[in-house]
Every structure is written in structure tokens, then in C-alpha cells.
Scaffold this active site. Structure first.
Site, PDB file in Angstrom:
ATOM      1  N   LYS A   1       0.863  -1.195   0.000  1.00  0.00           N
ATOM      2  CA  LYS A   1       0.000   0.000   0.000  1.00  0.00           C
ATOM      3  C   LYS A   1       0.891   1.234   0.000  1.00  0.00           C
ATOM      4  O   LYS A   1       0.964   1.984   0.986  1.00  0.00           O
ATOM      5  CB  LYS A   1      -0.894  -0.007   1.232  1.00  0.00           C
ATOM      6  CG  LYS A   1      -1.975  -1.071   1.177  1.00  0.00           C
ATOM      7  CD  LYS A   1      -2.819  -1.017   2.436  1.00  0.00           C
ATOM      8  CE  LYS A   1      -3.723  -2.205   2.564  1.00  0.00           C
ATOM      9  NZ  LYS A   1      -4.144  -2.441   3.952  1.00  0.00           N
TER      10      LYS A   1
ATOM     11  N   GLY B   1      -2.819   0.107   9.183  1.00  0.00           N
ATOM     12  CA  GLY B   1      -3.081   1.531   8.983  1.00  0.00           C
ATOM     13  C   GLY B   1      -3.376   2.236  10.293  1.00  0.00           C
ATOM     14  O   GLY B   1      -2.897   3.346  10.548  1.00  0.00           O
TER      15      GLY B   1
END
Ligand code: ADP
Ligand code: MG
Length: 399
Positions: A203, A380
Site C-alpha cells: 500500500k 493503517g
């Protein structure tokens, strides 16, 4: 940050309908769960509430469906696995807030557990439009008397089930969220130094954002995995077909400069495994990171980089690791991830692993989970906390 209310502090929950937002976002292949770590991590809070006689309504998301039902993102397999782990059946609602959800909740007896279908089958869950999100949050809140936020992997999202529902019901933080926050506090409030962060994974644009903030906090930043190639390219090297975020090159050049100014040691791969294609049996060889052939892609860090990274971790006293060093799902390209994991296991530092795939990699490689101080269920979410950001799902649980 003020204290989070614990589930004990909810008092007598017998007969109450408690909506628990869990993180059941597990990797699946053809409807089979390949790593149930997040489901296992969700069990203690659910078990505690059910054991106290609550009617537990679990809700969660899986993958990234676009606001409508899609069979491949059904949480049904998670309901079955959760039932096995709890030792009794979990009733499954085939929608989120519709007739099935209402009937399922209605049928719950004290101490029973239900799971609603994937929240992201409803566009209101992730909507940026406050009114659309509110409408879904109203419907979800209408199913319950109390709310428990325990989906740590989603607390950085301003989503209906994470952010809006707790504003509508008396609420508390589940045991998993409380434990995760405790660890993150240790990483942010005066961490023992040297403090090293290892970043990898795929990511890239998500994670590049965190680097700006981390540079102010860490002593060493080791970059591997898919994001390393944008750094190598920013330094002027060709990266062939490797993962690359062309539009982030200027930003990354800025990081390289800032790291130097701040005296942060930025450690990049010196060699990579360059493969002919993205495949488990792809032909590959270790090449210098400065000499990746144009027709090849880097799928793992090379042997010299593994040694380099291990040496830069050996004397660190605090280490946070997020993101695999290579495509660990393919055995041939799992060695770099294994090497970093082993360096953490060998270390006496306070070691934290964050990220769904990173945690899954540790288990897939058969490494001992207790070799780390903590394995976080959130990638995250952990990163944003470390950056010093306010996480919507934690803020909503505070007051
Ligand atoms: P996490 O879930 O731990 O935060 P990410 O989701 O960011 O990690 O990334 C995990 C994925 O990154 C894995 O599926 C892995 O195959 C992929 N990956 C790692 N290195 C590379 C690489 N060099 N090229 C392509 N993909 C990579
Ligand atoms: Mg991931």
C-alpha cells in the site's frame, strides 16, 4: 487522550443488546479463511460479554465491496469460524440492517451471539456524505442498547460503524482496542532508543504519507517491500517492472533530503530478488538494487539487504515493523520477510508488528507469535496512531 471506558465499566449487561464492532477482515481464498488471526483476537471481548448474559451483535467488514452485496465478500465463513472458536453457534444475518438483521437480533437469547453481514454491503458504512452515513448509523444503532468498539484495524476510518454509532449509544472500548492502545502508548511516549521502524508492503501511497511524520520520531527507518522501489527510483536508479508510484517521486525525494537533515538513518535495499514475472515459480536472481534489469521486477529484498537490515535492528531498543519485505505469499520470495521477523525475534527490544499481512506472514512462516512483544491486528490504524493523528474510532469512544 482521555481514558477509554472499559467493557467492565458498562456494568450489568444481562439481557442487553450489545453491538460489538469487531475486525474480522481476514484473508480468504475461494471462500476459505487463510489466516484467522483477527477472528481469534476478537473472541475475548465477545466471549466476555456473552458470558455476562449480553445478547451480542457482532458487526464487521470484509474486503472492499462497493456498497452492494457481493458473494465473495460475505462474512458467512467468519461466522462459522467465530462459532468454532466460541464453542457455540453464531447466528448469521444475511443483511446489515434489514429484515434478516432485525429478525436475527430479535431471536437472540441472553448470552447468544449473532454476526451481521458485511457492513460494506451498505454504501452508508463508508460514505463521505454525513447524511448517508448517519442514516446507516441510525439503523445500526437501532438494533442495540450498547456499543463496544473492538475493531482496532478499522479505528482510523471515519465509518458509520466505527465513528457514528458510538455517538448514538452508551459505549466502551473492547479488550482488543484497549490492549492495542496500551502498546501504542509505549511506542509514542518516550520510546527506548535507538528506535527503528521497518516499512514494507504494497500500500505504497498510504504508507508514504506516514513517513513524513515518522521522520520526526524515529532514529532509523528501514524501507523494504513494494515501497522500496519508489525510493530507489527517486535516487535515480532504474527499477524495471517493480512496483512503482511514479506520482510520488517528488515526495520521496523530499523524504530523502529531510532524513538527511534530521539525522535519521534511512536504510534502503542494496540488493533485490529480480524476477521475470509476478508468479510463485518465476525465474529470479539477486541483483544490486542499482542494477535491476528493465524486464524484471523486484519481489523480495536480497541476501545482502537481509544482513544489512538485521544489523541495523540488532542494537535497536524499540522496533515497529509494518509491511512484508517481499511477496511472502510465494515461498521463493518470503526470505526477506522471514529475515526481518527473525531479527525482531532475536532482539531484546520492545518489538511490535503491525499490519494484517505482516501478522499473517509471521504465522504463515511458522514463526513463534510470542517472539514479539506485540502483534497488532491493525496496520493503517497503528501507523496513524504513531504519526500522532486523531483516530476517529478512538475519539468517538472517549466521551
Ligand atoms: P500490511 O497488511 O502488513 O500493512 P500491505 O497490505 O501494505 O501490508 O502489503 C502486503 C502485500 O505487499 C503482500 O501481499 C505482499 O505480497 C506485497 N508485497 C511486498 N513486497 C512486494 C513487492 N516487492 N512487489 C509486490 N508486492 C509486494
Ligand atoms: Mg494488507
Amino acid at each position: 487522550m482521555s481514558a477509554l471506558r472499559t467493557i467492565e465499566e458498562l456494568g450489568d449487561v444481562r439481557g442487553k443488546r450489545v453491538l460489538v464492532r469487531s475486525d474480522l477482515n481476514v484473508p480468504m481464498e475461494d471462500g476459505v479463511i487463510t489466516d484467522d488471526g483477527r477472528i481469534r483476537a476478537s473472541v475475548p471481548t465477545i466471549k466476555d460479554l456473552a458470558g455476562r448474559g449480553a445478547r451480542v451483535i457482532v458487526c464487521a467488514h470484509l474486503g472492499r465491496p462497493k456498497g452492494t452485496p457481493e458473494a465473495k465478500y460475505s462474512l458467512k465463513p467468519a461466522a462459522e469460524r467465530l462459532g468454532e472458536l466460541l464453542g457455540h453457534e453464531v447466528r448469521f444475518a444475511t443483511d446489515t440492517v434489514g429484515d434478516s438483521a432485525k429478525a436475527t437480533v430479535e431471536a437472540l437469547a441472553d448470552g447468544e451471539v449473532a454476526l451481521l453481514e458485511n457492513l460494506r454491503f451498505n454504501a452508508g458504512e463508508t460514505s463521505k456524505d454525513d447524511a448517508e452515513r448517519s442514516a446507516f448509523a441510525d439503523a445500526l444503532a437501532g438494533l442495540a442498547d450498547l456499543y463496544v468498539g473492538d475493531g482496532f484495524g478499522a479505528v482510523h476510518r471515519k465509518h458509520a460503524s466505527v465513528y457514528d454509532v458510538p455517538q448514538r449509544l452508551p459505549h466502551a472500548a473492547g479488550g482488543l482496542v484497549a490492549a492495542e492502545v496500551e502498546v501504542l502508548k509505549q511506542l509514542t511516549e518516550d520510546p527506548a532508543r535507538p528506535y527503528a521502524v521497518v516499512l514494507g508492503g504494497a500500500k505504497v501511497s498510504d504508507k508514504l504519507g506516514v513517513i513524513a511524520n515518522l521522520l520526526a520520531k524515529v532514529d532509523r527507518l528501514l524501507i523494504g517491500g513494494g515501497m522500496a522501489y519508489t525510493f530507489l527510483k527517486a535516487q535515480g536508479h532504474e527499477v524495471g517492472n517493480s512496483l512503482l508510484q511514479e506520482d510520488q517521486l517528488d515526495k520521496v525525494r523530499g523524504f530523502l533530503k529531510e532524513a538527511e537533515e534530521r539525522g535519521v538513518e534511512l536504510v534502503l535495499p542494496v540488493d533485490v530478488l529480480a524476477a521475470t514475472e509476478f508468479a510463485k515459480d518465476a525465474e529470479h536472481e539477486a541483483v544490486d538494487a542499482t542494477a535491476i534489469p528493465a524486464d524484471r521486477e523486484g519481489l523480495d529484498i536480497g541476501p545482502r539487504t537481509r544482513e544489512l537490515f538485521a544489523s541495523r535492528l540488532a542494537d535497536a531498543r524499540t522496533v515497529f515493523w509494518n509491511g512484508p519485505m517481499g511477496v511472502f505469499e510465494f515461498d521463493a520470495f518470503s526470505g526477506g520477510t522471514r529475515a526481518v521477523a527473525e531479527a525482531l525475534i532475536a532482539s531484546d527490544a520492545f518489538t511490535v508488528v503491525g499490519g494484517g499481512d505482516s501478522a499473517a506472514a509471521v504465522r504463515k512462516l511458522g514463526l513463534p507469535e510470542d517472539g514479539f512483544s506485540h502483534i497488532s491486528t491493525g496496520g493503517g490504524a497503528s501507523l496513524e496512531y504513531l504519526e500522532g493523528k486523531t483516530l476517529p474510532g478512538l475519539a468517538a469512544l472517549e466521551d
